[in-house]
Motif scaffolding. Structure first.
Motif, short mmCIF file in Angstrom:
data_model
loop_
_atom_site.label_atom_id
_atom_site.label_comp_id
_atom_site.label_asym_id
_atom_site.label_seq_id
_atom_site.Cartn_x
_atom_site.Cartn_y
_atom_site.Cartn_z
N THR A 34 0.84 -1.21 0.00
CA THR A 34 0.00 0.00 0.00
C THR A 34 0.86 1.24 0.00
OG1 THR A 34 -1.76 -1.16 1.19
CG2 THR A 34 -1.79 1.24 1.26
N ARG A 65 1.41 4.32 -2.94
CA ARG A 65 1.32 5.76 -2.65
C ARG A 65 2.63 6.47 -3.01
NH1 ARG A 65 -1.34 3.99 2.45
NH2 ARG A 65 -3.58 4.27 2.17
N ASP A 105 -7.38 1.80 -4.39
CA ASP A 105 -8.24 2.90 -4.84
C ASP A 105 -9.67 2.74 -4.33
OD1 ASP A 105 -6.24 4.21 -6.16
OD2 ASP A 105 -6.64 3.30 -8.09
N GLU A 162 -9.74 3.23 -0.45
CA GLU A 162 -9.58 4.62 -0.05
C GLU A 162 -10.79 5.44 -0.46
OE1 GLU A 162 -5.87 5.95 -1.64
OE2 GLU A 162 -4.71 5.05 0.00
N ASP A 187 -13.12 7.39 2.23
CA ASP A 187 -13.34 8.83 2.13
C ASP A 187 -14.82 9.20 2.29
OD1 ASP A 187 -10.66 9.25 1.79
OD2 ASP A 187 -10.75 9.36 -0.40
N SER A 219 -13.63 -3.64 2.18
CA SER A 219 -13.61 -2.18 2.10
C SER A 219 -14.98 -1.53 2.21
CB SER A 219 -12.94 -1.75 0.79
OG SER A 219 -13.56 -2.37 -0.31
#
Length: 894
Positions: free
Chosen positions: A653, A657, A682, A685, A689, A757
């Motif tokens: 990960t 980044r 992706d 995250e 968010d 996720s």
């Protein structure tokens, strides 16, 4: 709404076969739609407008061969020795025939690849040898040229001396001029040869430099192997013609069948999760066991096999309609495989619960001697009204998933909302129809005898027999009077209603006392809990939930890889074999693209690719960098990067980044990162968010709805805070199981890793709606008791007593149904089942039945405080249907 539902319930009871036929027709339409519209589901997920999505778009334009989905087939010698020549030949044969499968663009033979890599290294070694030979030949030629030049110099010196003598003697120099011409010609020849030799050396230097650059590029691929060092394991890469998200399940199934149905003696075949992850079954043994446990709870609560069968049957009908209707649209929208399963989970759970609420109320009224049809209408207008409201909260919470902007998540929420809506509609129409057909047969023989006795000796209180209903005609503390619906109760009747009259106790216990028993015994009085116990309950419950929530502080999000699959699955076997033979990073390669400057020739493109490879190889946790392709116009280069660890590791990960934050290589070569690991990052995250926004929306919605229902500021705050506590406790428990590995072996979690996720977002939506259900069925009784005369703390006890049985049963049914999905081999379904089951456990039994009543006891009358100006503008929502009870008494004993 209550009056409308009363009419609907009465109509359904009177015209039962009409209603039943209508639902059968709806089911038939759903079946027909499924047969016509179903076109398959996807096992992949995507979040639009991500960094990896942009890379895939660039590949589709410049390097379409690398934009399609891919997966691996692992071949392993079962005896642990190197694969024999015969086994290698058989593997090559099955790979060759696989290239003609649907949607397959190529299957890379590992032995050919290994040979090609060896050939490339041999070509470099041969090139170096040729260059060295050329340099040696050039050196020999230079020596010859130098010797010739020396001879010419000596001849020129002799000729110059002879010319000087001839000039001094006045002799003719014509012969000497001829010799000079010969020397000049020889010198010119030597100079030409020297120029050729120099040019040759320059070419050798250029070729050597180019060769060394190629050798350097090839050197970065040393860590990439497709045949293990011991020769026992080989990997074949399957490349598809369409992108991963568009790859049909049929194409994957064809690959699986091809490689598994052609066994090779002594060779084990395992298929990576990219291909082997299929569509999980919607209903299995575990789900059936969950429904069976729910049936046991129903039998215990309702006391009749027939009554217990109604919620099960209607829930299954609702699930069938919801699931088939959903799948009918799979040809119109891309649908993830878990989408209909979420609908099945919710459809079963709320379908059984909502039917139970109405059945339970109808059963109590029958036990008090009510007429069957009038009781059905009243149950539908009171409990059914609460069901509609509770279902609406769940639907709104699920539909709110669309605000995340994530298509597959919004679709899951929409499908779940549709399933809940169908469950509500069935509960308020099909259940009354079935109850109308059943009559008093939903009661056991002994219960029918008690109901007949109650009808013969009517109770003086209204048939609802609850404290709120008994006092419904009295002026309320909120300033709203019910006198227009009936005469006010006497002070004695109001006091009896507030302190738990015999009718109230009878309604809760399901028994109806006779006239003589009422004279002899008025039933156990309901008393408030001691204040010290309330304070201790608040402390213990809060601390317990906070402790359980601690693991959530370290929660990591991701998507399941092969290591998360069942230990006996081919995907798990492929994952472990690959990691053991080639390293963990081979299970999660990254695809890095480099946008090269315009106008580069082949040499310039080689220099640019080498610069990119150097930059990539210099990063921490990069094992290997392989240049895999470059576009025809030299504008886009692709590299495969193998990280040191697997796709869900922290280091991978961080590597993604880091690569994405690197400045352009050489100032003008920007990089992009894709591959399964990057796509997972992706998606995770993107979901992380949107979680705070969604949580804020749902919590805000929770507060506003409860403000309207309970007409209080503190009660909604308590309920919302309790929901947040139970939610984070659920997050902590799920993290402990699936990430930390607690009880992993018991639950069948093979390889603990990141949390699914989208699970946190899904849990918010579903648990919010269910929490409001339990809050509604417990707290409205407390409010009604307080509003009609009971002391605040006594009202808490009365409301809790009135709703505890049905809420306990409903929560147990939810837990049973959700737990049935824990047995699924798909880690996605398993984690959802665990999360929902634990969430209901924490919220129903710890928050709603312990924490909230204790807090409301401590607050006393302050719990119901509402500013006067706010009281005037908030609409009055009669969720329990008290006004309906006053307009339509159940005529106990008539």
């Amino acid at each position: 709404m209550a009056e409308l539902l009363h009419r609907l319930g009465t109509f359904a009871a009177r015209r039962a076969w009409t209603v039943i036929s209508a639902w059968i027709a709806i089911l038939a339409l759903a079946v027909g739609g499924f047969l016509v519209g179903f076109s398959g589901l996807s096992s992949s997920f995507d979040v639009p407008n991500t960094a990896s999505g942009k890379v895939i778009e660039d590949l589709e334009k410049e390097l379409p061969a690398f934009s399609g989905g891919s997966g691996t087939i692992v071949f392993h010698a079962t005896d642990g020795n190197a694969l024999t020549d015969a086994q290698r030949a058989a593997i090559t044969d099955v790979i060759t025939t696989a290239r003609s499968l649907p949607d397959v663009s190529d299957v890379i033979d590992p032995f050919d690849t290994a040979a090609q890599l060896a050939d490339q290294q041999k070509q470099i070694d041969d090139g170096r040898a040729q260059i060295e030979a050329g340099r040696a030949q050039a050196g020999s030629g230079q020596q010859q040229l130098d010797a010739g030049s020396a001879q010419l110099a000596a001849g020129q010196a002799q000729l110059d001396a002879a010319r000087a003598q001839a000039v001094a003697a006045g002799a003719d120099t014509a012969a000497l001029d001829a010799q000079q011409q010969q020397l000049d010609a020889q010198r010119a020849q030597l100079e030409e040869q020297q120029a050729q030799l120099t040019a040759g050396l320059t070419t050798l230097d250029q070729e050597s430099a180019k060769l060394e650059k190629g050798a350097e590029l090839l050197g970065y691929t040393d860590g990439i192997r497709v045949v293990s060092g011991d020769g026992a394991t080989a990997i074949a890469n399957v490349q598809f013609t369409v992108p991963r998200l568009e790859l049909p399940q049929e194409a994957k199934d064809a690959v699986i069948a091809h490689f598994t149905e052609t066994p090779i003696d002594g060779v084990e075949v395992a298929i990576s999760t990219d291909i082997a992850q299929g569509i999980p079954e919607i209903l299995g043994v575990g789900e059936a066991l969950g429904v069976a446990l729910a049936a046991v709870v129903l039998i215990v609560v309702l006391g009749s096999l027939l009554a217990a069968a109604f919620p099960i049957v209607t829930a299954l009908v609702g699930v069938a309609i919801g699931a088939l209707s959903t799948l009918a649209f799979s040809g119109v929208v891309q649908m993830a495989s878990v989408t209909p399963i979420l609908g099945v989970m919710l459809g079963l759970a709320v379908g059984i619960d909502y039917a139970l609420f109405i059945l339970y109320r109808h059963r109590k009224q029958l036990l008090q001697g009510a007429d069957v049809r009038e009781s059905i209408g009243l149950a539908n207008g009171t409990a059914g009204n609460a069901v509609v409201f509770a279902g609406t909260t769940v639907v709104v919470a699920l539909l709110a998933l669309n605000i995340t902007g994530i298509p597959f998540l919004g679709l899951m929420g929409t499908v779940g909302a549709v399933s809940v809506l169908i469950a509500v509609l069935i509960a308020i129409s099909l259940i009354p129809a079935l109850l109308g057909l059943a009559g008093t047969r939903i009661l056991s023989r002994r219960a029918r005898e008690r109901a007949a006795a109650a009808a013969a000796h009517p109770v003086a209180a209204p048939a609802a027999a609850s404290a709120p209903a008994a006092a419904a005609a009295a002026p309320s503390r909120s300033g709203q009077a019910g006198a227009s619906d009936g005469p006010p109760l006497t002070r004695r009747a109001l006091r009896e209603a507030a302190t738990g009259s015999v009718a109230t106790v009878a309604a809760d216990t399901g028994s109806t006392p006779t006239t003589s028993s009422r004279r002899a015994h008025r039933g156990p009085a309901v008393t408030p809990m001691p204040t010290w116990r309330a304070a201790l309950t608040v402390l213990v419950a809060t601390v317990a939930l906070l402790v359980v929530a601690i693991p959530a502080l370290s929660m990591r999000l991701g998507l399941p890889d092969g290591g998360s699959e069942a230990a006996d699955s081919t995907a798990y076997r492929a994952f472990t074999l690959t990691e053991q033979a080639f390293g963990a990073g081979v299970n999660g390669p990254l695809l890095v693209t480099a946008a090269l400057p315009e106008g580069l020739d082949d040499d310039g493109a080689l220099d640019a690719r080498l610069a990119v490879a150097r930059e990539l190889a210099a990063q921490d946790d990069v094992v290997t960098v392989a240049p895999v392709a470059i576009s025809d116009d030299n504008r886009l280069a692709a590299f495969q990067v193998l990280p040191a660890e697997g796709p869900n590791s922290d280091s991978t990960t961080e590597l993604v980044r880091t690569l994405r934050t690197l400045p352009p290589v050489d100032g003008d070569i920007p990089l992009g990162v894709a591959g399964q690991a990057a796509i997972n990052i992706d998606i995770s995250e993107g979901l992380a968010d949107v979680l705070p926004l969604y949580l804020l929306v749902v919590v805000g919605l929770s507060f506003l709805i409860m403000l309207m229902v309970f007409r209080s500021l503190l009660v909604p705050l308590l309920a919302t805070a309790g929901f947040v506590l139970s939610l984070f406790a659920t997050y902590g428990a799920v993290t402990a199981v699936f990430q930390w590995g607690w009880f992993a072996s018991v639950l069948g979690v093979s390889n603990p890793g990141p949390i699914l996720s989208f699970l946190p977002v899904i849990l918010v939506g579903i648990l919010f709606g269910l929490a409001m259900d339990y809050q509604l069925f417990l707290t409205t009784g407390m409010r009604e008791a307080w509003a009609h005369g009971a002391a605040p703390r006594l009202a808490v006890a009365q409301g809790f007593r009135a709703g505890r049985t049905v809420v306990t049963a409903a929560a147990l049914i939810m837990i049973a149904v959700f737990s049935g999905f824990i047995s699924s081999e798909a880690v996605i379904i398993k984690s959802m089942g665990v999360g929902l089951a634990l969430g209901v456990l924490f919220d129903a039994f710890v928050v709603r039945m312990l924490l909230v009543p204790a807090l409301m006891h401590l607050l006393g009358g302050a719990a119901w405080w509402l500013p006067t100006w706010l009281d005037r503008i908030i609409p009055n929502v009669d969720v329990e249907g008290s006004a309906l009870e006053r307009r339509h008494p159940s005529h106990v004993g008539v």
